[in-house]
Design an enzyme around this catalytic site. Structure first.
Site, PDB file in Angstrom:
ATOM      1  CB  SER A 154      -6.184  -4.303  16.030  1.00 44.22           C
ATOM      2  OG  SER A 154      -5.679  -5.302  15.173  1.00 44.22           O
ATOM      3  CD  GLU A 155      -2.888  -5.770  17.865  1.00 46.47           C
ATOM      4  OE1 GLU A 155      -3.336  -5.812  19.013  1.00 46.47           O
ATOM      5  OE2 GLU A 155      -3.489  -6.244  16.871  1.00 46.47           O
ATOM      6  CB  THR A 156       1.500  -0.898  13.292  1.00 44.97           C
ATOM      7  OG1 THR A 156       0.278  -0.436  12.701  1.00 44.97           O
ATOM      8  CG2 THR A 156       2.640  -0.669  12.310  1.00 44.97           C
TER       9      THR A 156
END
Length: 301
Positions: free
Chosen positions: A49-51
Site C-alpha cells: 500500500s505504501e513505500t
C-alpha cells in the site's frame, strides 16, 4: 541512471502485535538521487500500500516521501513507523527524539523502547448527517448496528478519516463493504477512508477497527496510524473516555488476518487535545532488489 538500476527495498511489518501480523511497508534508504518517476516505479513493483523513501533534509533529521503504487501521498503512518524503526535498528538515530520532513510540513518522531511514535495534529471534526443513510448502506449496516449516542464524524489529525462506531465485534466482523460506494463517498468528503470500530474489545484494548480506503487502491488495511489518531481523539472528545493513552487493534477481521497494535498518546491541555503521538513496532520481514528498467525483474531474499 546506471548506478540506480538496482535499489534495495526493506520490507517491515509496522504496528506488529507481539512481533506478529502488522501492516507491511517498503523502506528505501539514501533515496536522494531517485526521481519522482523512479519512486513511483519502485512503489509499483513493491506492490504494497505504501513505500517510504528516506533522503537528506535541511529542516529535519530525515526527509520522507511516501508513494502508493499509483501516486505520491503526503503522509503515511505505518510507513513512518517502519522507516524510523529501521533507522533505529541500524543505529542511525542520534537519540530518542527525531523528526521527519514531509510534503506538508515537519513532524516530531519519538522512540520509546522498541516503539516509534509520530506526531499528529490536534483533531478537527465534521458532521456527515446528510449522507448517513448512504454511508450505512455502503457497509451493509443499519442504524440499529451503530453505537448509541455516537455520531458518524470525519476526524482529521493530518488526514481525514470517517469514524463509524458499531455496537459489537460481531457486527464489525460481518461488514459487507461496497467498495465503489465507499470510494464515491470518500471522494465526496475528501477522505483517506472509513475507520469502522467497536469498543466491545478485550480488557487491554480500547477499540478494534477496520480501515477501508478504495479511493487509494486499498480495499482493507491491517494497521493505519494516521486513522488511529483520529479514533483516539473521537474516543476522548465524543465518547468522553477521559484518558490519555489508547490501545487500538486493527487487522483482526481482514482476510488474510493480520492483527496490528497501535498505541496513541494524547497531549491534553485544559481538557483539550493539543496534539498526539501514534506509534508501534516495526519488524523487518525481508528485502527486495528492484531493477529500474523496462524489463525489470525483482528478487526476494
Amino acid at each position: 541512471m546506471d548506478e540506480l538500476k538496482k535499489v534495495t527495498v526493506q520490507i517491515l511489518n509496522a504496528f506488529t502485535e507481539n512481533d506478529k501480523g502488522g501492516n507491511p511497508a517498503g523502506v528505501v534508504l539514501d533515496a536522494d538521487a531517485l526521481s519522482h518517476e523512479d519512486k513511483l516505479q519502485i512503489a509499483k513493483k513493491v506492490g504494497l500500500s505504501e513505500t517510504a523513501f528516506i533522503s537528506r533534509s535541511n529542516t529535519a533529521d530525515f526527509k520522507l516521501d511516501f508513494y502508493t503504487p499509483t501516486k505520491q501521498i503526503a503522509h503515511c503512518g505505518h510507513a513512518t513507523i517502519a522507516a524510523f524503526s529501521y533507522l533505529k535498528q541500524l543505529g542511525k538515530l542520534k537519540g530518542n527524539i527525531s523528526s521527519k520532513e514531509t510534503n506538508d510540513g515537519n513532524r516530531k518522531i519519538e522512540i520509546q523502547g522498541a516503539l516509534a511514535f509520530m506526531e499528529q495534529m490536534a483533531p478537527t471534526y465534521k458532521e456527515v448527517t446528510e449522507k448517513e443513510t448512504d454511508i450505512l448502506a455502503s457497509l451493509g449496516l443499519t442504524k440499529a448496528d451503530l453505537l448509541p449516542n455516537a455520531p458518524l464524524q470525519v476526524v482529521n489529525t493530518g488526514n481525514s478519516f470517517l469514524m463509524i462506531p458499531v455496537k459489537s465485534s460481531k457486527i464489525l466482523a460481518g461488514l459487507s463493504p461496497n467498495f465503489d460506494a465507499i470510494g464515491q463517498l470518500s471522494d465526496h468528503f475528501n477522505l483517506i477512508g472509513y475507520y469502522v470500530f467497536t469498543t466491545d474489545s478485550t480488557v487491554d484494548i480500547d477499540a478494534t477497527a477496520r480501515m477501508f480506503a478504495p479511493r487509494y487502491g486499498i480495499l482493507e488495511e491491517a494497521g493505519t496510524g494516521m486513522a488511529a489518531g483520529p479514533l483516539a481523539s473521537y474516543l476522548y472528545d465524543v465518547l468522553q473516555l477521559k484518558k490519555t493513552t489508547f490501545q487500538v487493534q486493527q487487522g483482526k477481521y481482514m482476510l488474510p488476518r493480520s492483527p496490528s497494535a497501535i498505541t496513541v498518546q494524547l497531549q491534553v491541555k485544559n481538557e483539550k487535545i493539543a496534539g498526539l503521538m501514534a506509534g508501534g513496532k516495526g519488524v523487518v520481514e525481508k528485502h527486495l532488489e528492484i531493477i529500474l528498467d523496462d524489463a525489470a525483474n525483482e528478487g526476494t531474499k
